[in-house]
Design an enzyme around this catalytic site. Structure first.
Site, short mmCIF file in Angstrom:
data_model
loop_
_atom_site.label_atom_id
_atom_site.label_comp_id
_atom_site.label_asym_id
_atom_site.label_seq_id
_atom_site.Cartn_x
_atom_site.Cartn_y
_atom_site.Cartn_z
CG HIS A 1 6.19 -37.19 2.16
ND1 HIS A 1 6.18 -38.48 2.66
CD2 HIS A 1 4.99 -36.65 2.51
CE1 HIS A 1 5.02 -38.71 3.26
NE2 HIS A 1 4.29 -37.61 3.19
CG HIS B 1 2.70 -34.23 3.83
ND1 HIS B 1 2.08 -35.05 2.92
CD2 HIS B 1 2.54 -32.96 3.37
CE1 HIS B 1 1.55 -34.31 1.96
NE2 HIS B 1 1.82 -33.04 2.20
CG ASP C 1 1.92 -37.85 8.51
OD1 ASP C 1 2.18 -36.89 7.76
OD2 ASP C 1 1.38 -38.89 8.09
CG HIS C 2 5.52 -39.21 6.58
ND1 HIS C 2 5.60 -40.57 6.36
CD2 HIS C 2 4.22 -38.87 6.38
CE1 HIS C 2 4.41 -41.03 6.03
NE2 HIS C 2 3.55 -40.02 6.05
CG HIS D 1 2.08 -38.12 -1.27
ND1 HIS D 1 0.77 -38.50 -1.08
CD2 HIS D 1 2.44 -37.47 -0.12
CE1 HIS D 1 0.36 -38.13 0.11
NE2 HIS D 1 1.35 -37.50 0.71
CG ASP E 1 2.26 -40.58 3.04
OD1 ASP E 1 2.07 -41.62 3.71
OD2 ASP E 1 2.00 -39.44 3.47
CG HIS F 1 0.55 -43.69 6.69
ND1 HIS F 1 -0.48 -43.20 5.92
CD2 HIS F 1 1.33 -42.63 6.97
CE1 HIS F 1 -0.34 -41.90 5.75
NE2 HIS F 1 0.76 -41.52 6.38
#
EC number: 3.1.26.11
Length: 318
Positions: free
Chosen positions: A63, A65, A67-68, A142, A210, A268
């Site tokens: 996804h 976000h 941090d990914h 999520h 997530d 994570h």
């Protein structure tokens, strides 16, 4: 000799810490290299881990976000700069197309034609590109559209050399038995493949990142040899986990147990936790899951467990 291992690049969640970088996971699968969720700083972590741009054959983004995915611009530009010539397929949620475009062309650089975008839409997607294994993506629960990934190779039939020799089955007869499932011997007796072979299930890797607890997380992880799963919170923060649609360590263990996983990798972690609390993640997951548990650390290597086998005897050609 084949090599199948996970190289952990980063293990923090939204905010990197002094000890934990943003997400990043590299799966080495024989001649393939699959990069999952490259967060900020992935290029640097790759250098520490000895991974080059040429090693990457696929990228899977769960996804968009930060941090990914904030590491995507650097990784793509590194692929271009280093002159990678093989296709690099990038799977990501189609609902995040605008973010893909922004990250793909984040700054000025000499572009490359090897990047092949594979936007995902639907309830179950088989991602094309590899012959040796199947990449399947399923939606997770999520706050924005998110997919988990499953890498699975097909089951294979291996002949049992000791049983074949004892029955006097050799040469072309072995090939016929394997191809047709049976043969008639010189005495007129029917010989069944199942009595002279063993099914070796293909290895399975699952990546669940997530999500709240959901059926698709279990489906992705079903009978996985290696499951990499988020464990953002400890059980005491279950309310926070539910609010932000993340997992606790206990919930990660529960999913692994329900799915029949062999080796579980927790990662994570929220930046709120320090070194002194790491054992609690393992303990809380172990309360639900009796298999092997690994608490991920940056630049750690985790082997994919050897194949399961069904049946017995010496495997011919294994």
């Amino acid at each position: 000799m084949s090599t199948r291992e996970l190289i952990v690049l980063g293990t923090s969640s939204a905010v990197p810490t002094k000890r934990r970088a943003h997400n990043g996971y590299f799966l080495r699968w024989d001649g393939h290299g699959i990069l999952f969720d490259p967060g900020e700083g992935t290029q640097r972590q790759m250098r520490y881990a000895g991974i080059s741009a040429h090693d990457i054959t696929r990228v899977c983004v769960t996804h968009f976000h930060g941090d990914h995915s904030l590491g995507l611009p650097g990784v793509i530009q590194r692929i271009a700069r280093d002159g990678v010539t093989h296709p690099v397929r990038v799977a990501y949620p189609a609902a995040g197309q605008e973010y893909w475009e922004r990250l793909r062309y984040a700054t000025s650089f000499v572009d490359t034609e090897v990047i092949e975008a594979q936007p995902l839409a639907g309830d179950e997607v088989v991602v094309s590109g590899e012959d040796e294994f199947t990449v399947t993506a399923l939606p997770l629960d999520h706050s924005i559209p998110t997919y988990g990934y499953r890498i699975a190779e097909p089951d294979r039939v291996h002949m049992l050399a000791d049983r074949l020799a004892a029955r006097g089955i050799r040469g072309p007869a072995v090939g016929r038995l394997k191809a047709e499932g049976f043969l008639i011997d010189a005495a007129g007796n029917r010989v069944e493949l199942a009595d002279y072979s063993v099914v070796r299930p293909g290895q399975v890797f699952a990546f669940v990142m997530d999500t709240g607890v959901c059926d698709t997380a279990v489906r992705l992880a079903e009978r996985a040899d290696l499951l990499v799963i988020e464990a953002t919170f400890l059980n005491a923060e279950a309310e926070l986990a539910a609010r932000y649609r993340h997992l606790t360590a206990g919930q990660a263990g529960m999913i692994a147990a329900q799915a029949g996983v062999r080796r579980l990798v927790l990662t994570h972690f929220s930046e709120r936790y320090g070194r002194e609390e790491e054992d609690r993640f393992i303990a809380e997951a172990a309360a639900c899951f009796s298999g092997e548990i690994v608490l991920a650390q940056d630049v750690m290597r985790v082997a994919v467990p050897s194949r399961r086998s069904e049946g017995g005897g010496t495997v011919a050609g294994a």
